[in-house]
Design an enzyme around this catalytic site. Sequence first.
Site, PDB file in Angstrom:
ATOM      1  N   HIS A   1       0.751  -1.191   0.018  1.00 45.11           N
ATOM      2  CA  HIS A   1      -0.048  -0.159  -0.275  1.00 45.11           C
ATOM      3  C   HIS A   1       0.790   1.100  -0.144  1.00 45.11           C
ATOM      4  CE1 HIS A   1      -3.429   2.499   0.561  1.00 45.11           C
ATOM      5  NE2 HIS A   1      -4.041   2.436   1.456  1.00 45.11           N
TER       6      HIS A   1
ATOM      7  N   ASP B   1       2.865   6.139  -7.226  1.00 45.50           N
ATOM      8  CA  ASP B   1       4.132   6.007  -6.756  1.00 45.50           C
ATOM      9  C   ASP B   1       5.319   5.799  -7.723  1.00 45.50           C
ATOM     10  OD1 ASP B   1       2.868   5.503  -4.075  1.00 45.50           O
ATOM     11  OD2 ASP B   1       2.109   3.628  -5.007  1.00 45.50           O
TER      12      ASP B   1
END
Length: 451
Positions: A272, A374
């Site tokens: 995550h 990300d």
Amino acid sequence: MSTLKEKFKAKADEQAGRVRQLIQEYGHTKIGEITLSQVYQGMRGVIGLVTETSLLDPNEGIRFRGYSIPQLRKQLPKAPGGNEPLPEGLFYLMLLGELPTEQEVTDMANAWGRRSHVPNHVFDAIDALPLSTHPMTMFTVGIMAMQTESRFAKAYAAGKMSKADYWDYTFEDAMNLIARLPRIAAYIYRRKYKGGDNIQPDHSLDWAANFAHMLGYDDESFYELMRLYMTIHADHEGGNVSAHTVHLVGSALSDPYLAFSAGMNGLAGPLHGLANQEVIKWIKNMQQELGGGLPSKEQIAAFVHKTLSEGKVIPGYGHAVLRQTDPRFLAQMDFAKKHLPDDELVNLVWRIYEVVPPILQELGKVKNPWPNVDAHSGALLEHYGLVEYEFYTVLFGVSRSLGVLASLCWDRALGLPIERPKSVTTEWLEQFVKGQLQSVEHSTHAGSEES
């Protein structure tokens, strides 16, 4: 003029009426089917939550109350002379479903400034931890230490609160938490990485810029990066681990401090919020193995194949829901083209973006071969000197507070019950499937006899 709380109450009353009508008229309507593989594989695609603040479309990406990230970057109020949206405006939008005015955003920033005092015992609790402690552990300890300030917990324990008041105390806790989190996060950063040289807040700055200031980065373009970062990481509908955890724990009437801390423990997982840290590690390993500098596309392709042949994934690529390049990645790319187009690491991120998707498409290893948020964020932070990778998830957590706490206010305002899905055993599923097969065989056999 109505306050934010009064406006939220009016919206919540209206929405609660819509929900009651939906349940009354369509409560037995089926909205999906569940397969056995979904039960075992993370409940992907199972509709089982209501989250008012945002919705993730597989092809269009995240929309906050119907607004895409490009739309938010254009339409949300900005700091004087700035180009990036102010997170205060996004919180207002998620809470009320309306774009705020510049004055309403200013009022929000001022309200958070007034609420931002952190009790000394919170810093004492953080200081009791070894410096080697992971910053996310320090962050959750700080949040839990601050739970002594929960208005919801105090009112509930005193028996002074009816169900109709739950949203009110939740709202107060949420506003206080959001106001104080940058102070706690910055304290952790300065303690762990800068010798404990703490920087006091500057309340003349907006929420994100003040956070950057307390971290020690007084640069207008870094202020802009923090405004963008805090906006695009704020919410990603309700099924991700951190958002779902806050909702789940909050459904037990745990106060917002307890619920948010639980969500941050979920965010700390490598699948995550820790993912941006994994991206930078992978890129740095590539550079080290290839002799540094900016590798060619051919060199990158070879390293990608090597990574995959070792049974590993390419960090930053693929998403559980998205089926296109993450709009949050594109927003960061746009920022980088304006502010740091010649940065070597950023250019390497862009070159990887050209190389990886075709390889993953050709191998057919993932449904979505495109980069997610990300894949880019770490390179931007490193450019400005924030190179402490373990801290990146704390930045993510401060941002995510905006979405999950706005959602928690809605959970309480709508009176959503404790979450308690039914679970079964593997043996139960084996017997169920066997029964289904026998039923089909019996029907087929009966049909052939009748013909």
